[in-house]
Design an enzyme around this catalytic site. Structure first.
Site, mmCIF file in Angstrom:
data_model
loop_
_atom_site.group_PDB
_atom_site.id
_atom_site.type_symbol
_atom_site.label_atom_id
_atom_site.label_comp_id
_atom_site.label_asym_id
_atom_site.label_seq_id
_atom_site.Cartn_x
_atom_site.Cartn_y
_atom_site.Cartn_z
ATOM 1 C CB CYS A 51 -0.951 0.006 1.191
ATOM 2 S SG CYS A 51 -2.086 -1.379 1.145
ATOM 3 C CG HIS A 79 -3.082 3.529 1.686
ATOM 4 N ND1 HIS A 79 -3.595 3.074 0.496
ATOM 5 C CD2 HIS A 79 -3.211 2.507 2.581
ATOM 6 C CE1 HIS A 79 -4.016 1.829 0.663
ATOM 7 N NE2 HIS A 79 -3.796 1.465 1.917
ATOM 8 C CG ASN A 120 -6.710 -0.687 0.992
ATOM 9 O OD1 ASN A 120 -5.945 -0.305 0.105
ATOM 10 N ND2 ASN A 120 -6.289 -1.103 2.172
HETATM 11 O O1 UT7 Z 1 -3.967 -0.924 3.394
HETATM 12 C C1 UT7 Z 1 -3.180 -1.614 4.327
HETATM 13 C C2 UT7 Z 1 -3.549 -1.293 5.661
HETATM 14 N N1 UT7 Z 1 -4.763 -1.943 6.057
HETATM 15 C C3 UT7 Z 1 -5.475 -1.334 6.980
HETATM 16 O O2 UT7 Z 1 -5.123 -0.243 7.360
HETATM 17 C C4 UT7 Z 1 -6.646 -2.043 7.636
HETATM 18 C C5 UT7 Z 1 -6.611 -1.808 9.111
HETATM 19 N N2 UT7 Z 1 -7.667 -2.430 9.870
HETATM 20 C C6 UT7 Z 1 -8.961 -2.062 9.756
HETATM 21 O O3 UT7 Z 1 -9.298 -1.227 8.933
HETATM 22 C C7 UT7 Z 1 -9.972 -2.666 10.702
HETATM 23 O O4 UT7 Z 1 -9.311 -3.364 11.721
HETATM 24 C C8 UT7 Z 1 -11.009 -3.597 10.007
HETATM 25 C C9 UT7 Z 1 -11.937 -2.775 9.149
HETATM 26 C C10 UT7 Z 1 -10.277 -4.609 9.171
HETATM 27 C C11 UT7 Z 1 -11.843 -4.339 11.054
HETATM 28 O O5 UT7 Z 1 -12.471 -3.435 11.926
HETATM 29 P P1 UT7 Z 1 -12.499 -3.745 13.482
HETATM 30 O O6 UT7 Z 1 -13.311 -2.698 14.123
HETATM 31 O O7 UT7 Z 1 -11.067 -3.881 13.919
HETATM 32 O O8 UT7 Z 1 -13.295 -5.091 13.547
HETATM 33 P P2 UT7 Z 1 -12.815 -6.513 14.103
HETATM 34 O O9 UT7 Z 1 -11.778 -7.107 13.235
HETATM 35 O O10 UT7 Z 1 -12.507 -6.356 15.543
HETATM 36 O O11 UT7 Z 1 -14.130 -7.370 13.965
HETATM 37 C C12 UT7 Z 1 -15.218 -7.101 14.783
HETATM 38 C C13 UT7 Z 1 -16.328 -8.084 14.500
HETATM 39 C C14 UT7 Z 1 -15.919 -9.558 14.605
HETATM 40 O O12 UT7 Z 1 -16.987 -10.221 15.223
HETATM 41 P P3 UT7 Z 1 -16.910 -10.621 16.783
HETATM 42 O O13 UT7 Z 1 -15.747 -11.533 16.905
HETATM 43 O O14 UT7 Z 1 -16.725 -9.324 17.527
HETATM 44 O O15 UT7 Z 1 -18.231 -11.258 17.020
HETATM 45 C C15 UT7 Z 1 -15.830 -10.003 13.162
HETATM 46 O O16 UT7 Z 1 -16.122 -11.373 13.016
HETATM 47 O O17 UT7 Z 1 -16.821 -7.896 13.182
HETATM 48 C C16 UT7 Z 1 -16.903 -9.164 12.507
HETATM 49 N N3 UT7 Z 1 -16.700 -8.973 11.089
HETATM 50 C C17 UT7 Z 1 -17.689 -8.707 10.224
HETATM 51 N N4 UT7 Z 1 -19.017 -8.595 10.400
HETATM 52 C C18 UT7 Z 1 -19.764 -8.295 9.308
HETATM 53 C C19 UT7 Z 1 -15.526 -8.974 10.414
HETATM 54 N N5 UT7 Z 1 -15.755 -8.729 9.115
HETATM 55 C C20 UT7 Z 1 -17.101 -8.555 8.975
HETATM 56 C C21 UT7 Z 1 -17.922 -8.265 7.866
HETATM 57 N N6 UT7 Z 1 -19.254 -8.146 8.089
HETATM 58 N N7 UT7 Z 1 -17.431 -8.087 6.625
#
Ligand code: UT7
Length: 326
Positions: A119, A253, A283
């Protein structure tokens, strides 16, 4: 800072983009997997993304973006001496997709290569282009970010596949010895391979003979992204003896709106100065900065003479910034 010494400056002459035709909305994704429009938009800011169809490749999108950038620059294809393509999704392992683009543009001189910094690829490519110009090796450089991440996504992993999109952006840089305050003013690049396991592709020619799929620890990346982006912004400001208020536009980015907001808060920059296009592109890795730049130039936000700070962070980890007087 004027270019008073007898050195070369890398001036931006033109920008271009290309997006796949196929728009996939969050609602479309809810028909294919267990997710919701609300989850995707509230956690990331993303509303839709473009997904490449058969026949749309990193090189075809990159070629189209490059041609638009060259047309906007007022140069001819034959004026280009160097092509650097930032990508992690080349058409093939080799030859470099940059050479495929070179041939598609009918360019027979100079050199072309791919830059792989995920990225952060576009700022890494800008630094390489700027150095080649400053060394006096080349006059006109095409810097392209083009990606087809949809081809390395695991469409059964809802935690990653909803976050990415495909697209390409390009910029033409040209050397100038004139007394001008325009051009690239600084580049600051970093990498730290200790964090490779937080964001990676689980395959490759030398390990599995397969392309593999993207894997990410979202939380881990998020935490580092806010810290590293804030620090690289401050590094650029300190180096150029500028305050955050003196920057006209921040072009980050485009990974997650919450990262952009957290960084803005941490370094004290006004949200209205941040160019945001992730709602429509998601992204797009190395393509996200030039896609956002094009949007900001075309909509009349970024104008000649503006101070524009680009910043990115991604797999590796790799991160960096480029400060440009447009
Ligand atoms: O470009 C390179 C750099 N990349 C980035 O900068 C990405 C950085 N990270 C992020 O943007 C965020 O961490 C994410 C968007 C990937 C995730 O957001 P989050 O608030 O950290 O969510 P999480 O991973 O803690 O997931 C929370 C919940 C989980 O459920 P439980 O375990 O709390 O019940 C996941 O299973 O959300 C669930 N989940 C979803 N639910 C609905 C994960 N993906 C989805 C989805 N739809 N697509």
């Amino acid at each position: 800072m004027k270019n008073k010494s007898n050195t070369f400056r890398s001036i931006v002459l033109g920008v271009g983009t290309s997006l796949p035709k196929n728009i996939v909305t969050n609602k479309d994704l809810t028909m294919k997997m267990d997710t919701s429009e609300e989850w995707i938009e509230s956690r990331t800011g993303i509303k839709e993304r473009r997904i490449a169809s058969d026949g749309e490749t990193t090189s075809s999108l990159g070629t189209e973006a490059a041609q638009i950038a060259i047309n906007n620059s007022g140069l001819k294809n034959s004026d280009i001496d160097l092509i650097i393509l930032a990508t992690s999704t080349p058409d093939n392992t080799f030859p470099a997709s940059a050479t495929v683009i070179q041939a598609s543009l009918g360019i027979e001189k100079g050199y072309a290569y791919d830059m792989q910094a995920v990225c952060s690829g576009f700022v890494f490519a800008l630094e390489a282009a700027d150095n080649a110009i400053k060394a006096g090796n080349v006059k006109n450089v095409l810097v392209i970010g083009s990606e087809t991440f949809s081809r390395i996504l695991d469409w059964d992993d809802r935690g990653t596949c909803v976050l990415f999109g495909d697209g390409a952006g390009a910029l033409v840089l040209s050397s100038s010895k004139e007394e001008t305050d325009r051009g690239i003013l600084s580049n600051h690049l970093h990498s730290d391979g200790r964090y490779g396991n937080l964001l990676y592709v689980d395959g490759g020619p030398s390990t599995s003979s397969q392309v593999g799929f993207l894997r990410m620890n979202g939380h881990g990346v998020f935490k580092h992204a806010v810290k590293k982006l804030s620090s690289v912004i401050n590094e650029a400001l300190d180096h150029n003896e500028l305050t955050v208020d003196e920057i006209d536009w921040f072009v980050p980015h485009q990974a997650n709106i919450r990262i952009l907001e957290a960084v803005a808060k941490k370094v004290g920059l006004h949200k209205d100065k941040v160019i945001i296009t992730l709602q429509k592109h998601a992204n797009t890795s190395a393509a996200s900065i030039p896609l956002a730049l094009y949007d900001a130039v075309e909509s009349g936000k970024i104008k000649k003479g503006d101070l524009v700070l680009l910043e990115a962070m991604g797999g590796g980890f790799s991160w960096g910034s480029t400060l440009i007087r447009w």
